[in-house]
Design a protein around this motif. Sequence first.
Motif, PDB file in Angstrom:
ATOM      1  N   GLU A  78       0.829  -1.208   0.000  1.00 53.79           N
ATOM      2  CA  GLU A  78       0.000   0.000   0.000  1.00 53.79           C
ATOM      3  C   GLU A  78       0.865   1.260   0.000  1.00 53.79           C
ATOM      4  O   GLU A  78       0.516   2.262  -0.629  1.00 53.79           O
ATOM      5  N   ALA A  79       2.004   1.213   0.691  1.00 50.60           N
ATOM      6  CA  ALA A  79       2.924   2.357   0.702  1.00 50.60           C
ATOM      7  C   ALA A  79       3.508   2.586  -0.690  1.00 50.60           C
ATOM      8  O   ALA A  79       3.635   3.737  -1.139  1.00 50.60           O
TER       9      ALA A  79
ATOM     10  N   GLU B 152       2.079   1.868  -3.514  1.00 50.89           N
ATOM     11  CA  GLU B 152       0.995   2.458  -4.311  1.00 50.89           C
ATOM     12  C   GLU B 152       0.774   3.922  -3.927  1.00 50.89           C
ATOM     13  O   GLU B 152       0.599   4.782  -4.805  1.00 50.89           O
ATOM     14  N   CYS B 153       0.782   4.211  -2.643  1.00 48.33           N
ATOM     15  CA  CYS B 153       0.591   5.586  -2.176  1.00 48.33           C
ATOM     16  C   CYS B 153       1.665   6.499  -2.765  1.00 48.33           C
ATOM     17  O   CYS B 153       1.366   7.601  -3.251  1.00 48.33           O
TER      18      CYS B 153
ATOM     19  N   ARG C  11       1.139   7.048  -6.481  1.00 52.17           N
ATOM     20  CA  ARG C  11      -0.036   7.891  -6.753  1.00 52.17           C
ATOM     21  C   ARG C  11       0.068   9.256  -6.063  1.00 52.17           C
ATOM     22  O   ARG C  11      -0.936   9.939  -5.873  1.00 52.17           O
ATOM     23  N   HIS C  12       1.255   9.655  -5.698  1.00 50.29           N
ATOM     24  CA  HIS C  12       1.457  10.936  -5.010  1.00 50.29           C
ATOM     25  C   HIS C  12       0.826  12.062  -5.829  1.00 50.29           C
ATOM     26  O   HIS C  12       0.923  12.063  -7.071  1.00 50.29           O
TER      27      HIS C  12
ATOM     28  N   GLU D 291       7.338   3.767   0.229  1.00 54.09           N
ATOM     29  CA  GLU D 291       6.542   4.852  -0.353  1.00 54.09           C
ATOM     30  C   GLU D 291       7.428   5.766  -1.196  1.00 54.09           C
ATOM     31  O   GLU D 291       7.060   6.150  -2.315  1.00 54.09           O
TER      32      GLU D 291
END
Length: 153
Positions: free
Chosen positions: A20-21, A23-24, A27-28, A138
Motif C-alpha cells: 500500500e505504501a 501504491e501511495c 499515486r502521489h 513509499e
Amino acid sequence: MPRLLIVAHAPSTNTLRLREAAECGARHPDVEGVEVTVKAPLEAGPEDLLFCDAILLGTTENLGYMSGALKDFFDRSYYPVLEEKQGLPCALYIRAGRDGTGTQRAVEGIVTGLRWKWVQAPLILRGKWQDAFADQVEELGMTMAAGLEAGVI
C-alpha cells in the motif's frame, strides 16, 4: 500516459502495508501523468508486463529466496515477455527477516536474464519490523512514478 506496474507479495499485515505504501507513493499528488496498476504476483502475468512501462517488485524473504508467489509470476511471464520487454525499468524491495541477500541474488538473476534495467539497487528491509520501512517503500514508489512521468527511466 506511462504505466507503472507494482507486483508485490503481501502475506501479512506489515507486507500489505508495504504494498500500500508503494501504491501511495506512486499515486502521489505531485505525480499526475502516470497510470498505476497494483497486483499480487498470483494475479499478475505477462499481459500486465506487456502493457507497462516500468515495474516495481516486492517480495518477502522465504528461506533465503523470493516468495513462491513472485517466483510463480516470473515462471509464467519470463518467456512470453523475454523479447518484447528488454530494457524495462525495474526496482525491488525485499522484506527480509534476515539479510535478504539470497532473495536479492535470485531476483537479480531473473532480471538479468530478462535484460531489464535497474532504476536503483534493491531496497532490503532487514530485521524486525520498523514503521520506517513503509516510508522507504513509499519513497521508492514515488521515485519510480516521478521518473516515469519525467521520462528519465
